[in-house]
Design a protein around this motif. Structure first.
Motif, PDB file in Angstrom:
ATOM      1  N   LYS A 144       0.839  -1.211   0.000  1.00 34.31           N
ATOM      2  CA  LYS A 144       0.000   0.000   0.000  1.00 34.31           C
ATOM      3  C   LYS A 144       0.868   1.253   0.000  1.00 34.31           C
ATOM      4  O   LYS A 144       0.545   2.237  -0.672  1.00 34.31           O
ATOM      5  N   SER A 145       1.982   1.219   0.719  1.00 33.13           N
ATOM      6  CA  SER A 145       2.893   2.365   0.751  1.00 33.13           C
ATOM      7  C   SER A 145       3.505   2.615  -0.626  1.00 33.13           C
ATOM      8  O   SER A 145       3.610   3.764  -1.080  1.00 33.13           O
ATOM      9  N   ASN A 171       0.834   4.087  -2.905  1.00 33.57           N
ATOM     10  CA  ASN A 171       0.593   5.497  -2.570  1.00 33.57           C
ATOM     11  C   ASN A 171       1.707   6.397  -3.089  1.00 33.57           C
ATOM     12  O   ASN A 171       1.447   7.492  -3.599  1.00 33.57           O
ATOM     13  N   GLN A 172       2.949   5.933  -2.956  1.00 34.10           N
ATOM     14  CA  GLN A 172       4.079   6.733  -3.440  1.00 34.10           C
ATOM     15  C   GLN A 172       4.041   6.853  -4.962  1.00 34.10           C
ATOM     16  O   GLN A 172       4.366   7.902  -5.521  1.00 34.10           O
ATOM     17  N   LYS A 231       1.298   6.761  -6.837  1.00 32.48           N
ATOM     18  CA  LYS A 231       0.224   7.717  -7.128  1.00 32.48           C
ATOM     19  C   LYS A 231       0.707   9.148  -6.936  1.00 32.48           C
ATOM     20  O   LYS A 231       0.392  10.039  -7.736  1.00 32.48           O
ATOM     21  N   GLN A 232       1.459   9.370  -5.850  1.00 36.37           N
ATOM     22  CA  GLN A 232       1.941  10.709  -5.539  1.00 36.37           C
ATOM     23  C   GLN A 232       2.844  11.242  -6.657  1.00 36.37           C
ATOM     24  O   GLN A 232       2.796  12.424  -7.018  1.00 36.37           O
ATOM     25  N   VAL A 291      -2.254  12.534  -1.568  1.00 38.26           N
ATOM     26  CA  VAL A 291      -2.807  11.186  -1.538  1.00 38.26           C
ATOM     27  C   VAL A 291      -3.120  10.830  -0.085  1.00 38.26           C
ATOM     28  O   VAL A 291      -2.244  10.936   0.785  1.00 38.26           O
ATOM     29  N   ARG A 292      -4.346  10.416   0.181  1.00 36.64           N
ATOM     30  CA  ARG A 292      -4.729  10.045   1.546  1.00 36.64           C
ATOM     31  C   ARG A 292      -4.171   8.655   1.859  1.00 36.64           C
ATOM     32  O   ARG A 292      -4.616   7.650   1.292  1.00 36.64           O
ATOM     33  N   ALA A 293      -3.176   8.594   2.706  1.00 37.89           N
ATOM     34  CA  ALA A 293      -2.499   7.333   3.044  1.00 37.89           C
ATOM     35  C   ALA A 293      -3.212   6.697   4.232  1.00 37.89           C
ATOM     36  O   ALA A 293      -2.853   6.929   5.391  1.00 37.89           O
ATOM     37  N   GLN A 294      -4.269   5.925   3.946  1.00 36.30           N
ATOM     38  CA  GLN A 294      -5.033   5.264   4.993  1.00 36.30           C
ATOM     39  C   GLN A 294      -5.205   3.785   4.665  1.00 36.30           C
ATOM     40  O   GLN A 294      -5.070   3.372   3.516  1.00 36.30           O
ATOM     41  N   TYR A 295      -5.487   3.019   5.698  1.00 38.94           N
ATOM     42  CA  TYR A 295      -5.805   1.611   5.506  1.00 38.94           C
ATOM     43  C   TYR A 295      -6.784   1.197   6.601  1.00 38.94           C
ATOM     44  O   TYR A 295      -6.916   1.877   7.621  1.00 38.94           O
ATOM     45  N   GLN A 303      -4.229   5.585   9.910  1.00 35.47           N
ATOM     46  CA  GLN A 303      -3.350   6.394   9.074  1.00 35.47           C
ATOM     47  C   GLN A 303      -2.062   5.631   8.780  1.00 35.47           C
ATOM     48  O   GLN A 303      -1.412   5.108   9.700  1.00 35.47           O
TER      49      GLN A 303
END
Length: 422
Positions: A299-300, A303-304, A306-307, A316-320, A327
């Protein structure tokens, strides 16, 4: 942390004493190897003539799995709860506080274990008696031994041929149920017992392990089909599925001999190898990197990526989701990645030592991951005749892998500071 790391060195020494005097081990180091393997729920063994081992010693071997799987420190916390309880709990690589206090959490873990013990022994014992034709005494003895190893993802078995000894698909099926239960986090057990159950399937960890099981099973089945090792679809499916679940749950049971498992090359080897390395869920009896860390790392990375692809200034909302929305901070992602890399280094270390003694690359990697991830599957490297240094290396891997490094690093730091007089 230092107490935890030392406990996991002292208790295997004490646990090896019955083995030393049994006459079934070539040396005290071999006896210590099996005690460490039992307590770390690994399942690799150096016992000789297992098929003629006294029932009392067989019981002791499997009881070590049960004590180690639930946690030596957890057992102490049930009886004694002091100010250092939380640190001791974390020192055994437990991260979830299911209930408000560590002591109540430890008690819940033991309740789950004993409920599964009663149900598991009754079901397996009934199958052994009715299907396999064992007498009642022998049925429940084998059922208890298999339960200890299955639920605590250990891998020791009463017979040298592991679960292949029983030649029963239904016996193997219920053993798989126990293996999967043992590889589940105790937080997931709590959610399934108390609810809400629907939220469980939203958890990042549950989704991650579902994906990795399907992916590694697909690789294994494709590899076995391409290799033509099994003539029938039933044999391929049964052997491939059981070995894969045994590897991914970190149990180490097998229904095929080591020499046959060693012939699983190509995609089949990759599937089993990756499954062993990843392991089960966090805060369970399984070893390996663990599903939650794997999910956080993936997921990290997503997210990176996407960023990087989004316009400058976009956020980018980094949530799970894991028992609630959380967070995904850079520190959390870094911690997951660090532990994963430490496991990779541990696997490579063991493989390097085996390679130095002339073992092949595939068998060296397989056995090292099996030891470091507390699995117990073997392709024949683990043997009473293997070099002493390799025995000590695998023991160190079991110790480090079971405690997930932190407590061991604390002990090393403590010893270093003590030597320097600080």
């Amino acid at each position: 942390m230092v107490v935890v790391a030392l406990t996991w060195l002292v208790v295997p020494v004490v646990g090896s004493i019955p083995f030393v005097f049994s006459g079934h081990y070539g040396s005290p180091v071999d006896a210590m190897f099996d005690a460490m393997s039992g307590l770390s729920t690994t399942g690799l063994a150096l016992v000789q003539d297992l098929d003629h081992l006294a029932p009392s010693l067989n019981f002791w071997r499997h009881l070590l799995h049960f004590l180690g799987g639930q946690g030596i420190i957890i057992a102490a916390l049930v009886l004694f709860a002091g100010g250092g309880g939380l640190t001791l709990y974390y020192g055994e690589a437990r991260e979830e506080r299911i209930l408000p206090s560590v002591r109540s959490t430890a008690r819940f873990i033991w309740v789950v274990a004993f409920v599964h013990l009663v149900v598991g022994v009754l079901v397996l014992g009934f199958i052994a008696h009715q299907v396999l034709g064992f007498d009642w005494r022998r049925s429940f003895f084998h059922a208890l031994m298999v339960f200890f190893a299955a639920f605590d993802t250990g891998g020791f078995a009463p017979q040298s041929t592991s679960l292949g000894y029983y030649h029963s698909a239904i016996f193997e099926f219920f053993a798989v149920v126990l293996m999967v239960s043992g590889a589940m986090s105790f937080g997931l057990h709590y959610a399934l017992w108390r609810g809400p159950r629907r939220a469980v399937f939203r958890n990042l960890e549950a989704r991650t392990i579902a994906v990795t099981v399907v992916a590694t099973l697909g690789l294994t089945m494709a590899g076995l089909a391409a290799g033509g090792i099994y003539a029938s679809v039933q044999g391929l499916t049964r052997q491939g599925f059981f070995q894969l679940i045994s590897a991914h749950s970190g149990t180490g049971f097998s229904t095929v001999p080591s020499v046959e498992l060693a012939t699983w090359g190509g995609l089949a080897f990759c599937g089993i190898f990756i499954a062993m390395a990843l392991g089960g869920m966090g805060s369970s009896t399984a070893g390996g990197v663990k599903a939650l860390r794997t999910g956080l790392i993936v997921k990290s990375i997503v997210n990176q990526t996407k960023q990087l692809l989004l316009p400058e200034g976009a956020v980018v909302r980094a949530q799970y989701f894991q028992s609630g929305r959380r967070q995904l901070t850079p520190a959390l992602a870094q911690a997951a990645m660090t532990v994963a890399l430490l496991y990779v280094a541990l696997y490579l270390l063991g493989a390097g030592v085996a390679l130095a003694f002339g073992y092949g690359v595939q068998e060296a990697l397989f056995e090292s991951v099996s030891a470091g991830a507390s699995v117990g599957l073997s392709v024949g490297v683990t043997d009473p005749t293997m070099p002493m240094l390799l025995k000590l290396t695998y023991m160190a891997q079991m110790w480090l892998g079971r405690l997930e490094f932190v407590a061991v690093f604390a002990l090393i730091g403590f010893v270093f500071a003590w030597v320097r007089g600080k």
